[in-house]
Design a protein around this motif. Structure first.
Motif, mmCIF file in Angstrom:
data_model
loop_
_atom_site.group_PDB
_atom_site.id
_atom_site.type_symbol
_atom_site.label_atom_id
_atom_site.label_comp_id
_atom_site.label_asym_id
_atom_site.label_seq_id
_atom_site.Cartn_x
_atom_site.Cartn_y
_atom_site.Cartn_z
ATOM 1 N N UNK A 1 0.834 -1.205 0.000
ATOM 2 C CA UNK A 1 0.000 0.000 0.000
ATOM 3 C C UNK A 1 0.866 1.252 0.000
ATOM 4 N N UNK A 2 1.923 1.260 0.798
ATOM 5 C CA UNK A 2 2.799 2.432 0.861
ATOM 6 C C UNK A 2 3.505 2.647 -0.470
ATOM 7 N N UNK A 3 4.004 1.596 -1.069
ATOM 8 C CA UNK A 3 4.681 1.733 -2.363
ATOM 9 C C UNK A 3 3.694 2.261 -3.404
ATOM 10 N N UNK A 4 2.472 1.760 -3.378
ATOM 11 C CA UNK A 4 1.447 2.261 -4.297
ATOM 12 C C UNK A 4 1.194 3.744 -4.061
ATOM 13 N N UNK B 1 7.594 -2.227 13.114
ATOM 14 C CA UNK B 1 8.991 -1.945 12.762
ATOM 15 C C UNK B 1 9.427 -2.783 11.562
ATOM 16 N N UNK B 2 8.993 -4.034 11.530
ATOM 17 C CA UNK B 2 9.357 -4.917 10.410
ATOM 18 C C UNK B 2 8.784 -4.392 9.099
ATOM 19 N N UNK B 3 7.530 -3.935 9.132
ATOM 20 C CA UNK B 3 6.920 -3.377 7.921
ATOM 21 C C UNK B 3 7.609 -2.085 7.510
ATOM 22 N N UNK B 4 7.968 -1.238 8.469
ATOM 23 C CA UNK B 4 8.665 -0.004 8.137
ATOM 24 C C UNK B 4 10.010 -0.287 7.479
ATOM 25 N N UNK B 5 10.702 -1.293 7.972
ATOM 26 C CA UNK B 5 11.978 -1.688 7.362
ATOM 27 C C UNK B 5 11.755 -2.188 5.943
ATOM 28 N N UNK B 6 10.740 -3.008 5.758
ATOM 29 C CA UNK B 6 10.419 -3.536 4.430
ATOM 30 C C UNK B 6 10.030 -2.408 3.479
ATOM 31 N N UNK C 1 13.605 1.967 -1.648
ATOM 32 C CA UNK C 1 14.968 2.149 -2.152
ATOM 33 C C UNK C 1 15.162 1.399 -3.466
ATOM 34 N N UNK C 2 14.685 0.170 -3.518
ATOM 35 C CA UNK C 2 14.812 -0.635 -4.731
ATOM 36 C C UNK C 2 14.069 -0.041 -5.917
ATOM 37 N N UNK C 3 13.000 0.702 -5.631
ATOM 38 C CA UNK C 3 12.209 1.321 -6.694
ATOM 39 C C UNK C 3 12.591 2.780 -6.936
#
Length: 68
Positions: free
Chosen positions: A10-13, A38-43, A49-51
């Motif tokens: 959702x965040x990437x979208x 925290x795990x989701x924030x890291x992901x 970054x990858x995008x």
């Protein structure tokens, strides 16, 4: 492309929509990110970054939350 997590996806979208000028997506992203684990924030950080959206993510996260 496999789904990383519903929250991360959702965040990437939202980042993609923000890049195209969506102010509502900025508010949505802030709410989603701030309620993420925290795990989701890291992901989310890794995916952005990858995008090549990490700079935009950091910019949005530094904005004040207008929703209070």
């Amino acid at each position: 492309m496999p789904i990383a997590s519903p929250r991360a996806d959702a965040v990437v979208s939202k980042l993609i929509w923000i890049r195209q000028g969506s102010h509502k997506s900025r508010r949505d992203l802030l709410r989603i990110f701030r309620s993420a684990t925290d795990a989701d924030q890291t992901l989310i950080a890794q995916l952005s970054e990858g995008l090549k959206l990490k700079e935009l993510l950091n910019q949005v996260l530094s904005e004040p939350d207008e929703t209070g």
